[in-house]
Design an enzyme around this catalytic site. Structure first.
Site, PDB file in Angstrom:
ATOM      1  N   HIS A   5       0.812  -1.229   0.000  1.00 30.94           N
ATOM      2  CA  HIS A   5       0.000   0.000   0.000  1.00 30.94           C
ATOM      3  C   HIS A   5       0.841   1.273   0.000  1.00 30.94           C
ATOM      4  CE1 HIS A   5      -4.059  -1.737   0.597  1.00 30.94           C
ATOM      5  NE2 HIS A   5      -3.339  -2.771   1.000  1.00 30.94           N
ATOM      6  N   ASP A  27       3.559   9.609  -1.057  1.00 28.72           N
ATOM      7  CA  ASP A  27       2.360   8.913  -0.584  1.00 28.72           C
ATOM      8  C   ASP A  27       2.033   7.780  -1.546  1.00 28.72           C
ATOM      9  OD1 ASP A  27       0.107   8.352   0.899  1.00 28.72           O
ATOM     10  OD2 ASP A  27      -0.652  10.411   0.890  1.00 28.72           O
TER      11      ASP A  27
HETATM   12  P1  ADQ Z   1      -2.695   6.173   4.813  1.00 26.88           P
HETATM   13  O1  ADQ Z   1      -1.295   6.591   4.990  1.00 26.88           O
HETATM   14  O2  ADQ Z   1      -3.470   5.976   6.042  1.00 26.88           O
HETATM   15  O3  ADQ Z   1      -2.837   4.846   3.926  1.00 26.88           O
HETATM   16  P2  ADQ Z   1      -4.587   7.782   3.027  1.00 26.88           P
HETATM   17  O4  ADQ Z   1      -4.592   7.048   1.749  1.00 26.88           O
HETATM   18  O5  ADQ Z   1      -4.589   9.225   2.846  1.00 26.88           O
HETATM   19  O6  ADQ Z   1      -3.326   7.428   3.938  1.00 26.88           O
HETATM   20  O7  ADQ Z   1      -5.842   7.369   3.861  1.00 26.88           O
HETATM   21  C1  ADQ Z   1      -6.202   8.085   5.006  1.00 26.88           C
HETATM   22  C2  ADQ Z   1      -7.645   7.755   5.416  1.00 26.88           C
HETATM   23  O8  ADQ Z   1      -7.895   8.301   6.704  1.00 26.88           O
HETATM   24  C3  ADQ Z   1      -8.648   8.379   4.453  1.00 26.88           C
HETATM   25  O9  ADQ Z   1      -9.669   7.474   4.203  1.00 26.88           O
HETATM   26  C4  ADQ Z   1      -9.174   9.603   5.222  1.00 26.88           C
HETATM   27  O10 ADQ Z   1     -10.515   9.896   4.972  1.00 26.88           O
HETATM   28  C5  ADQ Z   1      -9.016   9.188   6.656  1.00 26.88           C
HETATM   29  N1  ADQ Z   1      -8.723  10.363   7.495  1.00 26.88           N
HETATM   30  C6  ADQ Z   1      -7.682  11.183   7.399  1.00 26.88           C
HETATM   31  N2  ADQ Z   1      -7.765  12.160   8.316  1.00 26.88           N
HETATM   32  C7  ADQ Z   1      -8.891  11.950   9.005  1.00 26.88           C
HETATM   33  C8  ADQ Z   1      -9.512  12.588  10.120  1.00 26.88           C
HETATM   34  N3  ADQ Z   1      -9.018  13.657  10.739  1.00 26.88           N
HETATM   35  N4  ADQ Z   1     -10.646  12.058  10.592  1.00 26.88           N
HETATM   36  C9  ADQ Z   1     -11.158  10.956  10.038  1.00 26.88           C
HETATM   37  N5  ADQ Z   1     -10.628  10.319   8.993  1.00 26.88           N
HETATM   38  C10 ADQ Z   1      -9.494  10.800   8.496  1.00 26.88           C
HETATM   39  C11 ADQ Z   1      -1.932   3.928   3.252  1.00 26.88           C
HETATM   40  C12 ADQ Z   1      -0.915   4.573   2.323  1.00 26.88           C
HETATM   41  C13 ADQ Z   1      -1.640   5.430   1.311  1.00 26.88           C
HETATM   42  C14 ADQ Z   1      -2.665   4.602   0.547  1.00 26.88           C
HETATM   43  C15 ADQ Z   1      -3.562   3.823   1.494  1.00 26.88           C
HETATM   44  C16 ADQ Z   1      -4.444   2.816   0.756  1.00 26.88           C
HETATM   45  O11 ADQ Z   1       0.015   5.342   3.068  1.00 26.88           O
HETATM   46  O12 ADQ Z   1      -0.728   6.033   0.420  1.00 26.88           O
HETATM   47  O13 ADQ Z   1      -3.485   5.462  -0.201  1.00 26.88           O
HETATM   48  O14 ADQ Z   1      -2.782   3.090   2.426  1.00 26.88           O
HETATM   49  O15 ADQ Z   1      -3.688   1.910   0.023  1.00 26.88           O
END
Ligand code: ADQ
Length: 752
Positions: free
Chosen positions: A180, A387
């Site tokens: 991921h 990311d």
């Molecule tokens: P993450 O590093 O966790 O995932 P991301 O893809 O941005 O990063 O997902 C974050 C999730 O958390 C999103 O669904 C978002 O809505 C939620 N979120 C963020 N801030 C929030 C808040 N304050 N309150 C509630 N919800 C919040 C890892 C990898 C990424 C990849 C994903 C999926 O690092 O690059 O996209 O896996 O493969």
């Protein structure tokens, strides 16, 4: 990646699938807790959980992972039973496991390195040992539960060793792996002390997936540069299997978001936002607290815009929502301080009574609040410095779309870092390099000032892309490809030497009246190493060869392309017959003088030698080997790409130069060899089989095919690696060849 929802665990829906599916990830999609001694479990609704929900609807699966909190020994059975109702299988981690495996390696070594934060990598050997142990625990849990032929899908950087551990224990399993996070350039990857183990771990699977083509390309080049494995653009051959490589950008739970968006509470939250930000435009940032997310870069870009246009301080607000994460790690605590300071400075400089340019929420928000913010925002500013994908960008785009029952679509615009995987799929966003402050400020201004038509056109196009990526489609596509890759490997495995074949070989060997074994050396009896002089035989190998040749009515021939000097020095005293230089020279098992193939024309040697010497001087790391009837240019130690390029060039030059000469070119594993025509291993073996009623021949490269072809059809021919038309069986590795020889020796040594 996942946040707990309020909903209690619901029963997994679905029908039965012919091949049961098992998912493994570090965390289970559940949050466990003990309140007043009572066990509580709530399902999480994170990205992966949502992505797999759709798969579960077609074919239910079991999920192996850590329940996220320490569970005392005496409560574990209860937890197991409770989770089993939901087809969840816990792997228990104690506090030290969490400290070493999870924080020590996953978060403090792999995570920073894979995101190019080299100075944050802290690799401790003790933590690595625990990573190995915990990966073994995951593998054991899967092995204990998954039935024969099950399909297994392993997720992410916490579990990179699991595919190989499973493969070694149960070759029947279909295994996939998805990363991921980014896979870094091999120049960065090779800094990691455990670089070989992690790659070998992943290569246990049939199919490996990444979000972008860049990550797939980096993985392939790490296989080449770290392990020396030749990789095609969509796969790597390893231990007799082909590990497929695919690009599968993950999507979001589109239907889930649409449901949340149309919920009455979301609409009233949007109304509240309208009141709160009346007369101001909203720039939104949503992140988990992490140094990869570029929050400081974002704040600086906003600050730059305010420097240029101070009047915007009262017209625009930046709302930054950050979910606290990994605060035990000092890097994260320092990052939080840095953000706090940045926000303080900005508000001090541009704020005034009633005007706060940056609002900052350091907490998780619930799904309705998040959807309302996405729907209402005028700009979503997503500026990670690295990311894997970034789901926030996709969520914002979807929530701004035209959706039945909701008015006012496409209010906002997405500004997205080109270093997020999402930039590969959301090309109509304003793509920014967060390290370029002026450009970031320019694009933020462009987003604020963009004409409605252009905004609508861009957002509509991106919304279509987000819908197409939708997470259940992502999961299904991945699993389809995994299945196809495993299926291709299984059909090759039909010719793989299995346990029953081995037993039959041993039995016929023990019964035979005269047995002859032809064994190639490099890549067959001994693993290929970077430097040919280092391929010294181990004591174990010498013992088994001596043991076999001491058996009555048994001849062992080592038939190699090597110079006779090497074979004599390493294997001379074992009672083994030696054939060197691809069949040009040989010596009987009793030792004595070497004999040579008579009447061979070697007049071409000086000309070819001068050509090869020139290339050897020009390409660093290459070596010219001179044998009595052949010349070999080895480029194994050269830069793999440059070596391959010069090898192709040399090959065509040689073809041109040797057109009418009695010599032939053989392009082997990182070696180009020119040898006298008419000299090959087949000629030698054909002369040695008179009276034999049992013949075994094992090789690994093109020059060994001549042996297989020269033998009668009843001979047992085995090729190391992938299957070839002329060999009856394949075997994965030299270690397995040595294992087979040991079994033969034991079978013949047993009293009848
Ligand atoms: P993450 O590093 O966790 O995932 P991301 O893809 O941005 O990063 O997902 C974050 C999730 O958390 C999103 O669904 C978002 O809505 C939620 N979120 C963020 N801030 C929030 C808040 N304050 N309150 C509630 N919800 C919040 C890892 C990898 C990424 C990849 C994903 C999926 O690092 O690059 O996209 O896996 O493969």
């Amino acid at each position: 990646m996942s946040q707990p929802s309020e909903s209690p665990i619901a029963e997994s829906p679905g029908r039965t699938s012919p091949r049961p599916l098992w998912i493994a990830s570090n965390r289970l999609p559940v949050s466990l807790g003990f309140a007043d001694g009572e066990l509580h479990a709530t399902r999480s609704s994170g990205g992966l959980a949502a992505a797999l929900q759709g798969v579960a609807e077609g074919a239910p699966f079991d999920w192996v992972g850590w329940p996220g909190c320490p569970v005392p020994e005496d409560r574990r059975d209860e937890v197991r039973e409770r989770l089993a109702e939901e087809r969840l299988v816990p792997v228990f981690l104690d506090e030290e496991d969490e400290e070493l495996y999870y924080h020590g390696i996953a978060n403090q070594a792999i995570w920073p390195l894979f995101h190019y934060f080299v100075d944050k990598v802290d690799f401790q050997e003790r933590a690595w040992q625990r990573y190995v142990e915990v990966n073994q625990r995951f593998a054991d849990t899967i092995l204990g539960a998954a039935p024969e032929g099950a399909r297994i899908w392993i997720h992410d950087f916490h579990l990179m060793l699991v595919p190989r551990l499973l493969r070694q224990a149960r070759p029947d399993l279909e295994i996939g792996f998805f990363l991921h996070i980014p896979f870094p350039s091999s120049e960065i990857y090779r800094l990691l002390p455990a670089r070989e183990d992690l790659l070998l771990g992943v290569l246990g699977c049939d199919y490996v997936g990444f979000h972008t083509h860049d990550y797939a390309r980096h993985f392939r080049s790490a296989c080449l540069r770290v392990l020396g494995l030749a990789a095609e653009h969509d796969g790597v051959r390893f231990e007799g299997r082909r590990v497929g490589i695919g690009v599968h950008p993950i999507g979001i739970d589109v239907q889930g978001f649409e449901r949340t968006l149309t919920a009455p509470r979301t609409s009233s939250l949007v109304e509240e936002l309208k009141d709160r930000y009346r007369g101001r435009r909203l720039i939104l940032g949503v992140e988990r607290l992490d140094y990869t997310k570029g929050v400081a870069h974002k704040l600086r870009a906003f600050e730059r815009v305010l420097e240029r246009r101070p009047e915007l301080a009262s017209e625009v607000a930046l709302l930054q929502v950050i979910v606290p994460s990994r605060l035990k790690n000092p890097d994260y605590a320092a990052l939080k301080r840095e953000i706090d300071e940045c926000v303080g400075r900005l508000n001090g400089r541009y704020g005034s009574p009633g005007v706060t340019p940056v609002e900052y929420m350091h907490r998780s928000v619930d799904p309705e609040q998040l959807a309302a913010l996405y729907r209402f925002a005028d700009v979503c500013l997503v500026t990670p410095v690295r990311d894997g994908m970034n789901l926030v960008a996709q969520e914002f785009v979807l929530c701004q779309d035209e959706i039945e029952g909701l008015g006012d679509p496409w209010r906002g615009m997405l500004v997205l870092s080109e270093f997020a995987g999402a930039a590969h799929v959301l090309a109509r966003a304003l793509l920014v390099n967060p390290w370029n402050l002026e450009q970031s400020a320019d694009l933020l201004e462009d987003a604020l000032d963009m004409p409605p038509d252009e905004r609508a056109e861009r957002m509509r196009t991106m919304a279509d892309q987000v819908r197409a990526l939708e997470c259940t489609t992502w999961a299904r596509h991945f699993l389809d490809r995994q299945w196809a890759a495993a299926d291709a490997n299984q059909s090759h495995a039909v010719v793989a030497l299995g346990r029953d074949d081995e037993a039959e070989l041993c039995e016929s060997f023990a019964r035979a009246a005269k047995r002859v074994l032809f064994l190639d050396y490099d890549g067959t009896l001994r693993e290929i190493v970077r430097s040919p002089e280092d391929a010294v035989p181990s004591a174990e190998l010498l013992e088994v060869l001596a043991g076999l040749s001491a058996l009555p009515h048994t001849e062992v021939h080592v038939v190699s392309g090597r110079h006779r000097r090497d074979l004599e020095q390493w294997l001379g005293g074992l009672g083994v017959a030696l054939c060197a230089e691809h069949g040009f020279a040989w010596r009987s098992r009793d030792g004595g003088e070497w004999e040579e193939n008579p009447g061979i024309d070697l007049s071409w040697i000086p000309r070819v030698r001068s050509l090869l010497s020139g290339v050897t001087d020009e390409v660093p790391g290459t070596r010219l080997e001179v044998k009595p009837c052949a010349l070999a240019w080895h480029y194994r130690m050269a830069d793999p790409d440059y070596g391959a390029w010069r090898a192709r060039e040399l090959h065509s030059q040689l073809q041109h130069n040797l057109a009418n000469l009695p010599a032939e070119i053989v392009h082997g594993h990182r070696v180009i060899e020119v040898r006298a025509a008419g000299v090959h291993k087949g000629g030698y073996v054909a002369r040695q089989i008179d009276g034999a009623d049992w013949v075994l021949c094992v090789g690994d490269d093109r020059t060994d095919l001549d042996m297989y072809r020269a033998l009668p059809p009843e001979a047992h021919t085995i090729h190391v690696g992938v299957s070839v038309a002329d060999a009856r069986f394949t075997i994965p590795s030299p270690a397995r060849v040595r294992g087979l020889l040991r079994k033969l020796l034991e079978a013949a040594s047993k009293p009848a």
